[in-house]
Design a protein around this motif. Structure first.
Motif, PDB file in Angstrom:
ATOM      1  N   THR A 142       0.831  -1.208   0.000  1.00  0.00           N
ATOM      2  CA  THR A 142       0.000   0.000   0.000  1.00  0.00           C
ATOM      3  C   THR A 142       0.867   1.260   0.000  1.00  0.00           C
ATOM      4  O   THR A 142       0.529   2.263   0.616  1.00  0.00           O
ATOM      5  CB  THR A 142      -0.943   0.021   1.220  1.00  0.00           C
ATOM      6  OG1 THR A 142      -0.168  -0.137   2.420  1.00  0.00           O
ATOM      7  CG2 THR A 142      -1.982  -1.085   1.126  1.00  0.00           C
ATOM      8  N   ASP A 144       2.428   4.718  -1.032  1.00  0.00           N
ATOM      9  CA  ASP A 144       2.000   5.950  -1.708  1.00  0.00           C
ATOM     10  C   ASP A 144       0.507   5.972  -2.021  1.00  0.00           C
ATOM     11  O   ASP A 144       0.086   6.505  -3.049  1.00  0.00           O
ATOM     12  CB  ASP A 144       2.808   6.184  -2.985  1.00  0.00           C
ATOM     13  CG  ASP A 144       4.292   6.359  -2.704  1.00  0.00           C
ATOM     14  OD1 ASP A 144       4.633   6.898  -1.629  1.00  0.00           O
ATOM     15  OD2 ASP A 144       5.116   5.947  -3.550  1.00  0.00           O
ATOM     16  N   THR A 146      -1.541   3.690  -2.989  1.00  0.00           N
ATOM     17  CA  THR A 146      -2.014   2.798  -4.043  1.00  0.00           C
ATOM     18  C   THR A 146      -1.964   1.374  -3.528  1.00  0.00           C
ATOM     19  O   THR A 146      -0.969   0.951  -2.945  1.00  0.00           O
ATOM     20  CB  THR A 146      -1.144   2.925  -5.309  1.00  0.00           C
ATOM     21  OG1 THR A 146      -1.232   4.264  -5.795  1.00  0.00           O
ATOM     22  CG2 THR A 146      -1.609   1.973  -6.395  1.00  0.00           C
ATOM     23  N   ILE A 165      -4.387  -3.727  -9.002  1.00  0.00           N
ATOM     24  CA  ILE A 165      -3.952  -2.409  -8.551  1.00  0.00           C
ATOM     25  C   ILE A 165      -5.146  -1.467  -8.504  1.00  0.00           C
ATOM     26  O   ILE A 165      -6.024  -1.527  -9.369  1.00  0.00           O
ATOM     27  CB  ILE A 165      -2.819  -1.855  -9.453  1.00  0.00           C
ATOM     28  CG1 ILE A 165      -2.183  -0.624  -8.826  1.00  0.00           C
ATOM     29  CG2 ILE A 165      -3.302  -1.611 -10.864  1.00  0.00           C
ATOM     30  CD1 ILE A 165      -0.838  -0.262  -9.416  1.00  0.00           C
ATOM     31  N   GLN A 166      -5.171  -0.628  -7.466  1.00  0.00           N
ATOM     32  CA  GLN A 166      -6.262   0.335  -7.321  1.00  0.00           C
ATOM     33  C   GLN A 166      -5.773   1.532  -6.516  1.00  0.00           C
ATOM     34  O   GLN A 166      -5.136   1.372  -5.482  1.00  0.00           O
ATOM     35  CB  GLN A 166      -7.460  -0.318  -6.619  1.00  0.00           C
ATOM     36  CG  GLN A 166      -8.681   0.587  -6.550  1.00  0.00           C
ATOM     37  CD  GLN A 166      -9.884  -0.094  -5.930  1.00  0.00           C
ATOM     38  OE1 GLN A 166      -9.783  -1.140  -5.290  1.00  0.00           O
ATOM     39  NE2 GLN A 166     -11.054   0.492  -6.137  1.00  0.00           N
ATOM     40  N   PRO A 167      -6.104   2.753  -6.979  1.00  0.00           N
ATOM     41  CA  PRO A 167      -5.756   3.942  -6.192  1.00  0.00           C
ATOM     42  C   PRO A 167      -6.726   4.113  -5.028  1.00  0.00           C
ATOM     43  O   PRO A 167      -7.784   3.484  -4.989  1.00  0.00           O
ATOM     44  CB  PRO A 167      -5.897   5.084  -7.208  1.00  0.00           C
ATOM     45  CG  PRO A 167      -6.952   4.595  -8.151  1.00  0.00           C
ATOM     46  CD  PRO A 167      -6.759   3.105  -8.245  1.00  0.00           C
ATOM     47  N   GLU A 168      -6.365   4.970  -4.095  1.00  0.00           N
ATOM     48  CA  GLU A 168      -7.305   5.305  -3.010  1.00  0.00           C
ATOM     49  C   GLU A 168      -8.540   5.986  -3.576  1.00  0.00           C
ATOM     50  O   GLU A 168      -8.437   6.681  -4.591  1.00  0.00           O
ATOM     51  CB  GLU A 168      -6.618   6.247  -2.006  1.00  0.00           C
ATOM     52  CG  GLU A 168      -5.588   5.574  -1.150  1.00  0.00           C
ATOM     53  CD  GLU A 168      -4.991   6.524  -0.117  1.00  0.00           C
ATOM     54  OE1 GLU A 168      -4.816   7.723  -0.429  1.00  0.00           O
ATOM     55  OE2 GLU A 168      -4.717   6.067   0.990  1.00  0.00           O
TER      56      GLU A 168
END
Length: 196
Positions: A142, A144, A146, A165-168
């Protein structure tokens, strides 16, 4: 292509690399130089060209949509250049890429070859139980803001890899559960096809 049909294995050159290792910080995959002496010798790899494999052959798009709570577009490539990616239709949702390699050792040996992977504040390594698999690993990072979840499942010499993968904002527990479920699908498909 939105729907997938299993690809028949064909003869071809090369295998997809485990590119995920760079994404989750598992650097150190050297080629036996003196700088890499602490990693030990590189394992013997297959010398014959294997049949090409497509992990997407064992996955159902509707199930993937439901499992990750989104709607995906799926790309499977061609018989001679297989690809397996699930791109979310909505920005910010989880995206997945799957690949494979043939590896004659176990996942412990593979991870030793890549260098140390340490649990830490941003990275965890787990060993999920996956039916019909010889072994499995789940690496969660996790860094940065992401979420990067990488799953490895081994059946014989076949190692299939799921990169998610997934951003906040992200649902770490949900993505982890989804990736482990995909590992189970991949192991079941490999077992049914006699792969590995």
């Amino acid at each position: 292509m939105r729907r997938n049909r299993p690809l028949a294995p064909v003869r071809g050159a090369g295998l997809t690399a485990l590119a995920v290792l760079v994404a989750v910080g598992l650097a150190g995959c050297g080629g036996g130089s003196t700088d890499d002496a602490d990693l030990g010798p590189m394992p013997d790899l297959p010398t014959t060209t294997p049949a090409l494999w497509n992990p997407c052959g064992g996955l159902d798009l509707d199930t993937m949509d439901e499992r990750f709570g989104t709607s995906f577009s799926e790309a499977t490539g061609t018989d001679s250049s297989p690809q397996c990616t699930f791109t979310p239709d909505e920005d910010g949702d989880v995206a997945l890429d799957l690949n494979y390699s043939l590896y004659p050792g176990g996942l412990d040996d593979m991870f030793d070859t890549f260098g140390a992977v340490h649990d830490g504040a941003a990275t965890t390594v787990a060993t999920p139980s996956v039916d019909l698999a010889d072994d499995a690993r789940l690496v969660v990072d996790t860094t940065d803001g992401t979420l990067a979840v990488t799953g490895f499942v081994q059946t014989g010499d076949l190692v299939q890899v799921v990169n998610a993968i997934q951003p906040e904002p992200f649902d770490e527990a949900g993505v982890r559960r989804g990736v482990v479920a995909v590992l189970a699908d991949l192991a079941a498909y490999a077992d049914a096809e006699g792969a590995g």
